[in-house]
Write an enzyme that holds these catalytic residues in place. Sequence first.
Site, PDB file in Angstrom:
ATOM      1  N   ASP A 103       0.796  -1.230   0.000  1.00 19.94           N
ATOM      2  CA  ASP A 103       0.000   0.000   0.000  1.00 19.94           C
ATOM      3  C   ASP A 103       0.826   1.277   0.000  1.00 19.94           C
ATOM      4  OD1 ASP A 103       1.121  -0.063   2.497  1.00 19.94           O
ATOM      5  OD2 ASP A 103      -0.742  -0.451   3.587  1.00 19.94           O
ATOM      6  N   GLU A 125      -0.967  -8.865  -1.562  1.00 18.24           N
ATOM      7  CA  GLU A 125      -1.578  -8.339  -0.318  1.00 18.24           C
ATOM      8  C   GLU A 125      -2.733  -7.390  -0.687  1.00 18.24           C
ATOM      9  OE1 GLU A 125       0.225  -5.571   2.692  1.00 18.24           O
ATOM     10  OE2 GLU A 125       0.812  -7.419   3.665  1.00 18.24           O
ATOM     11  N   GLU A 139      -2.349   5.003   3.050  1.00 18.55           N
ATOM     12  CA  GLU A 139      -2.304   3.609   2.594  1.00 18.55           C
ATOM     13  C   GLU A 139      -3.673   3.043   2.217  1.00 18.55           C
ATOM     14  OE1 GLU A 139      -0.741   4.770   5.286  1.00 18.55           O
ATOM     15  OE2 GLU A 139       1.383   4.482   4.873  1.00 18.55           O
ATOM     16  N   HIS A 216       5.349   4.724  13.544  1.00 14.29           N
ATOM     17  CA  HIS A 216       5.829   5.649  12.508  1.00 14.29           C
ATOM     18  C   HIS A 216       4.730   6.235  11.627  1.00 14.29           C
ATOM     19  CE1 HIS A 216       5.311   1.971  10.129  1.00 14.29           C
ATOM     20  NE2 HIS A 216       5.217   2.766   9.072  1.00 14.29           N
ATOM     21  N   ARG A 218       1.968   8.099   9.488  1.00 16.76           N
ATOM     22  CA  ARG A 218       1.712   9.509   9.192  1.00 16.76           C
ATOM     23  C   ARG A 218       0.511  10.062   9.961  1.00 16.76           C
ATOM     24  NH1 ARG A 218       4.299  11.677   4.286  1.00 16.76           N
ATOM     25  NH2 ARG A 218       5.685   9.951   3.921  1.00 16.76           N
ATOM     26  N   HIS A 249      12.005   4.759  13.459  1.00 14.64           N
ATOM     27  CA  HIS A 249      11.957   4.969  12.008  1.00 14.64           C
ATOM     28  C   HIS A 249      12.768   6.228  11.649  1.00 14.64           C
ATOM     29  CE1 HIS A 249      10.249   5.776   8.051  1.00 14.64           C
ATOM     30  NE2 HIS A 249       9.744   4.553   8.063  1.00 14.64           N
TER      31      HIS A 249
END
Length: 395
Positions: A103, A125, A139, A216, A218, A249
């Site tokens: 994604d 996936e 995503e 991590h 967004r 990250h």
Amino acid sequence: MKKTLDKLKVMVVMGTRPEVIKMAPVIQSLQQHPDQFQTIVVATAQHRGLLDQALSIFRIQPDLDLNLMNTGQGLPDLTGRVLSSMAQTLSKTKPDMVMVQGDTTTVLATALAAFYQKIPVAHIEAGLRTYHKYSPFPEEMNRRLTSVMADVHFAPTLSAKHALLKEGISDSTIVVTGNTVVDALLHVCELPEPLGHPVLSTLDFDQYRLLLVTSHRRESWGLELQNICMAIKEIVEKYPDVLVVYPVHPNPVVQSTAMDILGGMERIKLVEPLDYLTFIHLMKKSYMILTDSGGLQEEAPTLKKPLLLLREVTERPEAFDSGFAKIVGTNHQNIVKETEFLLNDRNAYEKMIRGDNPYGDGKAGHRIVQALCHWGKRAAPLLSSEEEFTFSLKN
Ligand code: UD1
Ligand code: UDP
């Protein structure tokens, strides 16, 4: 109409760490059949360091590396760069099929570039959904848009297949494979534990209960990530037998929040991202996992570790239905409460890790390549239902 092909020219495209981990079993399976596939591995390198770390563990050398990462890159800028670079790459190479996984921006922009040139796309996936437009961001939308453009959909689970069917995607183009991360994980578990990490090798894991933390996303930047960090700090202050390892990250936003709130605490180890082999061995040593990661939700049931999800919604319901994971969100008090519950109640802890792994059996890569072979020969079905991955809850 698609012509029958004796040997398929398959381009596998990856941009980030999880794409490499999850594509590695597919690349390995493709390369076992050189008579049937010409495999071209392309790295957009949307991630640089994380990508190289993962490539090295799986000994993958890309045929083409577009080296696209910029520090602090924004979504429109990255999307544009992947789209134009991939368009050029596809024009030059002319594959019969492009494979993408997951994604990320690399997935969406590559699928779009392939669509513009009428090159078929296989999406690994496929079918994971929250139906919340902004969570995970971006995503959820990347996955939905990719599904519209893809020609073959490798759904990891039956519920992912059902989501695709509900959106009008033809049954004949969907194959339930299990998640390739299980193949990768089982492979890496066989390899010896790497020793000598500058921080990890100094820790006494027998003396402490290890909470493994990653965060991590967004949509959590800002207040949510601050809440998560504050909750972790409170837990460590309350429980002298708890040790936290948080591989942070490299995104500058994530780095600065984690360092500001958690930096300098004795039992909180903020470390550089770990290579996959080291990370998996650390996960095996952990008492529990606190994360917002997608991949970790699939790995925790494989390693039978309880997981608290630091997000409000998930596109991976199976770990929750099987008992391995609980959604705790990003509220400070709730994270503390749910973590304490598992630290204090051993029965509740044991109950979480009794189920079977809903995500796969280690054969996903093989199933994908078998189905691709049928696709190239225009054979139907892509995979017989007996050969697809199946899982059913015991209770
Ligand atoms: C990306 C994916 C996300 C996935 C995550 C896996 C998108 C929109 N997001 O998020 O779905 O969960 O990867 O980790 O595709 N950086 C480095 N070195 C690296 C990698 C990243 O320095 O090896 C820094 C750079 O400053 C870069 C920033 O992190 O600009 C953001 O990278 P990016 O790939 O845009 O987003 P992620 O947050 O990593
Ligand atoms: N991972 C790793 N080293 C780390 C942290 C995570 O190898 O320090 C692995 C983890 O086991 C999983 C994948 O990276 O397979 C998840 O990547 P990430 O959390 O970056 O992305 P997401 O899964 O959320 O898309």
